[in-house]
Motif scaffolding. Structure first.
Motif, PDB file in Angstrom:
ATOM      1  N   THR A  85       0.755  -1.044  -0.079  1.00  0.00           N
ATOM      2  CA  THR A  85       0.022  -0.066  -0.166  1.00  0.00           C
ATOM      3  C   THR A  85       0.780   1.345   0.025  1.00  0.00           C
ATOM      4  O   THR A  85       2.204   1.080  -0.024  1.00  0.00           O
ATOM      5  CB  THR A  85      -0.979   0.107   1.076  1.00  0.00           C
ATOM      6  N   MET A  86       0.303   2.334  -0.096  1.00  0.00           N
ATOM      7  CA  MET A  86       0.859   3.632   0.064  1.00  0.00           C
ATOM      8  C   MET A  86       0.487   4.455   1.103  1.00  0.00           C
ATOM      9  O   MET A  86      -0.668   4.556   1.640  1.00  0.00           O
ATOM     10  CB  MET A  86       1.063   4.271  -1.170  1.00  0.00           C
ATOM     11  N   ILE A  87       1.534   5.615   1.527  1.00  0.00           N
ATOM     12  CA  ILE A  87       0.856   6.744   2.317  1.00  0.00           C
ATOM     13  C   ILE A  87       0.991   7.884   1.369  1.00  0.00           C
ATOM     14  O   ILE A  87       2.244   8.328   0.993  1.00  0.00           O
ATOM     15  CB  ILE A  87       1.573   6.631   3.869  1.00  0.00           C
ATOM     16  N   CYS A  88      -0.092   8.556   1.299  1.00  0.00           N
ATOM     17  CA  CYS A  88      -0.099   9.868   0.457  1.00  0.00           C
ATOM     18  C   CYS A  88      -0.267  11.389   1.463  1.00  0.00           C
ATOM     19  O   CYS A  88      -0.818  11.258   2.581  1.00  0.00           O
ATOM     20  CB  CYS A  88      -1.078   9.572  -0.576  1.00  0.00           C
ATOM     21  N   ALA A  89       0.107  12.190   0.678  1.00  0.00           N
ATOM     22  CA  ALA A  89       0.007  13.577   1.212  1.00  0.00           C
ATOM     23  C   ALA A  89      -1.639  14.033   0.906  1.00  0.00           C
ATOM     24  O   ALA A  89      -2.164  13.300   0.109  1.00  0.00           O
ATOM     25  CB  ALA A  89       0.887  14.561   0.493  1.00  0.00           C
ATOM     26  N   PRO A  90      -2.062  14.982   1.435  1.00  0.00           N
ATOM     27  CA  PRO A  90      -3.384  15.566   1.197  1.00  0.00           C
ATOM     28  C   PRO A  90      -3.701  15.650  -0.316  1.00  0.00           C
ATOM     29  O   PRO A  90      -4.551  15.485  -0.912  1.00  0.00           O
ATOM     30  CB  PRO A  90      -3.491  16.727   2.040  1.00  0.00           C
ATOM     31  N   ASP A  91      -2.560  16.017  -1.116  1.00  0.00           N
ATOM     32  CA  ASP A  91      -2.692  16.459  -2.455  1.00  0.00           C
ATOM     33  C   ASP A  91      -2.491  15.311  -3.318  1.00  0.00           C
ATOM     34  O   ASP A  91      -2.388  15.265  -4.341  1.00  0.00           O
ATOM     35  CB  ASP A  91      -1.787  17.582  -3.049  1.00  0.00           C
ATOM     36  N   GLY A  92      -2.435  14.224  -2.899  1.00  0.00           N
ATOM     37  CA  GLY A  92      -2.066  12.708  -3.306  1.00  0.00           C
ATOM     38  C   GLY A  92      -0.936  12.207  -3.653  1.00  0.00           C
ATOM     39  O   GLY A  92      -0.650  11.135  -4.184  1.00  0.00           O
ATOM     40  N   GLY A  93       0.059  13.071  -3.399  1.00  0.00           N
ATOM     41  CA  GLY A  93       1.349  12.608  -3.371  1.00  0.00           C
ATOM     42  C   GLY A  93       1.824  11.587  -2.716  1.00  0.00           C
ATOM     43  O   GLY A  93       1.497  11.506  -1.500  1.00  0.00           O
ATOM     44  N   VAL A  94       2.615  10.772  -3.309  1.00  0.00           N
ATOM     45  CA  VAL A  94       3.211   9.395  -2.601  1.00  0.00           C
ATOM     46  C   VAL A  94       4.422   9.941  -1.564  1.00  0.00           C
ATOM     47  O   VAL A  94       5.372  10.356  -1.959  1.00  0.00           O
ATOM     48  CB  VAL A  94       3.646   8.342  -3.431  1.00  0.00           C
ATOM     49  N   LEU A  95       3.818   9.490  -0.194  1.00  0.00           N
ATOM     50  CA  LEU A  95       5.021   9.853   0.750  1.00  0.00           C
ATOM     51  C   LEU A  95       5.965   8.704   0.906  1.00  0.00           C
ATOM     52  O   LEU A  95       7.127   8.721   1.315  1.00  0.00           O
ATOM     53  CB  LEU A  95       4.428  10.439   1.933  1.00  0.00           C
ATOM     54  N   ASP A  96       5.429   7.535   0.684  1.00  0.00           N
ATOM     55  CA  ASP A  96       6.098   6.384   0.764  1.00  0.00           C
ATOM     56  C   ASP A  96       5.310   5.090   0.233  1.00  0.00           C
ATOM     57  O   ASP A  96       4.057   5.205   0.330  1.00  0.00           O
ATOM     58  CB  ASP A  96       6.763   5.991   2.349  1.00  0.00           C
ATOM     59  N   ASP A  97       5.861   4.071  -0.230  1.00  0.00           N
ATOM     60  CA  ASP A  97       5.269   2.845  -0.381  1.00  0.00           C
ATOM     61  C   ASP A  97       5.408   1.855   0.748  1.00  0.00           C
ATOM     62  O   ASP A  97       6.645   1.712   1.251  1.00  0.00           O
ATOM     63  CB  ASP A  97       5.225   2.197  -1.801  1.00  0.00           C
ATOM     64  N   LEU A  98       4.437   1.040   0.941  1.00  0.00           N
ATOM     65  CA  LEU A  98       4.702   0.393   2.608  1.00  0.00           C
ATOM     66  C   LEU A  98       4.106  -1.091   2.258  1.00  0.00           C
ATOM     67  O   LEU A  98       3.397  -1.349   1.189  1.00  0.00           O
ATOM     68  CB  LEU A  98       3.849   0.969   3.666  1.00  0.00           C
ATOM     69  N   PHE A 261     -11.364   3.317  -2.749  1.00  0.00           N
ATOM     70  CA  PHE A 261     -12.243   4.126  -2.958  1.00  0.00           C
ATOM     71  C   PHE A 261     -13.450   3.463  -2.231  1.00  0.00           C
ATOM     72  O   PHE A 261     -14.482   4.056  -1.740  1.00  0.00           O
ATOM     73  CB  PHE A 261     -12.649   4.849  -3.895  1.00  0.00           C
ATOM     74  N   ASP A 262     -13.358   2.066  -2.162  1.00  0.00           N
ATOM     75  CA  ASP A 262     -14.718   1.278  -1.758  1.00  0.00           C
ATOM     76  C   ASP A 262     -14.559   1.298  -0.241  1.00  0.00           C
ATOM     77  O   ASP A 262     -15.457   0.634   0.246  1.00  0.00           O
ATOM     78  CB  ASP A 262     -14.905   0.156  -2.456  1.00  0.00           C
ATOM     79  N   LYS A 263     -13.798   1.452   0.427  1.00  0.00           N
ATOM     80  CA  LYS A 263     -13.625   1.381   1.889  1.00  0.00           C
ATOM     81  C   LYS A 263     -14.535   2.481   2.626  1.00  0.00           C
ATOM     82  O   LYS A 263     -14.585   3.568   2.103  1.00  0.00           O
ATOM     83  CB  LYS A 263     -12.209   1.317   2.571  1.00  0.00           C
ATOM     84  N   GLY A 269      -5.889  12.042   1.380  1.00  0.00           N
ATOM     85  CA  GLY A 269      -5.678  12.090  -0.146  1.00  0.00           C
ATOM     86  C   GLY A 269      -6.729  11.762  -0.980  1.00  0.00           C
ATOM     87  O   GLY A 269      -6.785  12.001  -2.184  1.00  0.00           O
ATOM     88  N   ARG A 270      -7.819  11.425  -0.337  1.00  0.00           N
ATOM     89  CA  ARG A 270      -9.059  10.946  -1.015  1.00  0.00           C
ATOM     90  C   ARG A 270      -9.545  12.010  -2.142  1.00  0.00           C
ATOM     91  O   ARG A 270      -9.903  11.534  -3.157  1.00  0.00           O
ATOM     92  CB  ARG A 270     -10.098  10.464  -0.130  1.00  0.00           C
ATOM     93  N   ALA A 271      -9.566  13.243  -1.647  1.00  0.00           N
ATOM     94  CA  ALA A 271     -10.142  14.116  -2.310  1.00  0.00           C
ATOM     95  C   ALA A 271      -9.508  14.593  -3.695  1.00  0.00           C
ATOM     96  O   ALA A 271      -9.909  14.957  -4.697  1.00  0.00           O
ATOM     97  CB  ALA A 271     -10.503  15.526  -1.475  1.00  0.00           C
ATOM     98  N   ALA A 272      -8.068  14.400  -3.222  1.00  0.00           N
ATOM     99  CA  ALA A 272      -7.263  14.770  -4.528  1.00  0.00           C
ATOM    100  C   ALA A 272      -7.281  13.589  -5.268  1.00  0.00           C
ATOM    101  O   ALA A 272      -7.083  13.915  -6.885  1.00  0.00           O
ATOM    102  CB  ALA A 272      -5.855  15.096  -3.866  1.00  0.00           C
ATOM    103  N   LEU A 273      -7.217  12.335  -5.221  1.00  0.00           N
ATOM    104  CA  LEU A 273      -7.005  11.148  -5.917  1.00  0.00           C
ATOM    105  C   LEU A 273      -8.275  10.723  -6.626  1.00  0.00           C
ATOM    106  O   LEU A 273      -8.229  10.357  -7.688  1.00  0.00           O
ATOM    107  CB  LEU A 273      -6.653  10.085  -4.879  1.00  0.00           C
TER     108      LEU A 273
END
Length: 363
Positions: A85-98, A261-263, A269-273
């Motif tokens: 999975t990934m952790i994203c910033a509010p703007d949707g940018g990837v902060l890291d993959d995990l 998005f189905d969770k 990051g949802r609003a941006a993605l």
């Protein structure tokens, strides 16, 4: 000053070339990079991954906290299973993959990249506020040793009574390895079958030495960062800082499938993605195979052969031991798929566009 893993003295005793990587002194190679690479493809390789971060979330709402903090749906994971999975910033940018492991009903392990784990721990702590969940960065307590390759199970089986044949890909179980308590995970970053062993930092030397001894007759070699990079490149696996960064979204990287998005509920990051879900990105991550011998490297422009106009950029490149040719991953404009070259110091070297990955192991 670079930090050292618990295995530094072992690497030095093996004659490893050590280099700084994400603030850690890590083995680049022990001898021949190609021999280390080929050992993983044909037998097995032994890796020190103790620079990775181990962050634990516990509590009755640990799963819900991760659903909010990350783009994946982690609360539905069964105990003993893992997910990329990934952790994203509010703007949707990837902060890291995990990789996230569910260890028990109320316990998760988040494994983060060495360059990002402190930021990931801080973000998880902030994002878990309001949930019945505790976040603990326990990276200093752990070492991570991996054995990867077609003979990995055969080698590891001599040191554990854990049910390795029954352990699925992206799953983990508690057990003992060489008498040492470990989380045994069937995960890896090489394109081969293999295992990653999370052990207490003080047990790292024992586990490494026993694996080396058990694998000696099976062709196992210690393998450094150089081999790990060419192995993951052949397997088409992204590296944070190359194929992934805060300026790119999961959709840019062709990894939109990890965004769920189905969770239930909102996530950072949802609003941006959400608007990007059905919009093709301007560039796509693609594979390139050089027709000549010169190697495309990170940052080199991808150009049209016809007029030299820039249509992309190489993110990773190296000679491929498995293909016998230089290969690369690159972000390339979506409207071009042929007639390409890589600008290597002013010379336009022709390349062929191929689907990723470059290499798939035989079943």
């Amino acid at each position: 000053m670079s930090r050292s893993t618990p295995l530094r003295e072992v690497h030095e005793s093996l004659g490893a070339t050590l280099t700084d990587f994400a603030g850690w002194l890590m083995p680049l190679r022990y001898g021949s990079e190609s021999a280390e690479h080929n050992a993983v493809r044909t037998a097995a390789g032994l890796f020190d991954l103790s620079h990775m971060g181990e962050i634990f979330l516990t509590g009755p709402q640990a799963g819900e906290a991760l659903d909010h903090a990350l783009v994946g749906h982690l609360s539905v994971l069964e105990p003993g299973r893992a997910r990329y999975t990934m952790i994203c910033a509010p703007d949707g940018g990837v902060l890291d993959d995990l990789i996230v492991y569910r260890l028990a009903a109320e316990e998760f392990l988040v494994v983060a990249n060495a360059s990002n784990y402190q930021r990931v721990a801080a973000e998880l702590t902030a994002r878990a506020e309001g949930f019945q969940a505790e976040v603990a960065d326990r990276s200093d307590e752990y070492a991570l040793v991996a054995v990867q390759g077609p003979r990995a199970q055969e080698i590891l089986a001599t040191l554990t009574d854990a049910d390795l044949p029954g352990l699925k890909y992206y799953a983990g179980l508690p057990g003992t390895v060489a008498g040492v308590e470990a989380l045994i995970a069937r995960t890896g970053y090489t394109g081969e079958d293999g295992f990653e062993l999370f052990v207490a930092a003080g047990d790292a030397v024992t586990v490494w030495q026993e694996l080396a001894k058990a694998g000696d007759a099976h062709g196992l070699r210690p393998a450094g960062l150089s081999a790990r990079d060419t192995l993951r490149l052949e397997a088409g696996m992204p590296l944070y800082g190359n194929e992934l960064n805060a300026g790119l979204t999961p959709f840019d990287a062709g990894l939109g499938r990890v965004v769920r998005f189905d969770k239930p509920g909102d996530f950072v990051g949802r609003a941006a993605l959400a608007p990007l879900k059905d919009v093709p990105p301007r560039r796509r991550l693609t594979g390139l195979v050089a027709r000549g011998r010169r190697v495309p490297r990170h940052g080199y422009p991808v150009v049209l052969l016809t007029d030299g106009s820039v249509v992309g950029e190489v993110t990773s490149g190296a000679p491929s031991q498995s293909l016998g040719k230089p290969i690369a991953m690159a972000y390339v404009d979506t409207n071009v798929s042929e007639g390409l070259a890589v600008d290597i110091r002013g010379s336009h070297e022709p390349v062929d566009v191929v689907d990723l990955p470059f290499y798939r192991r035989s079943k």
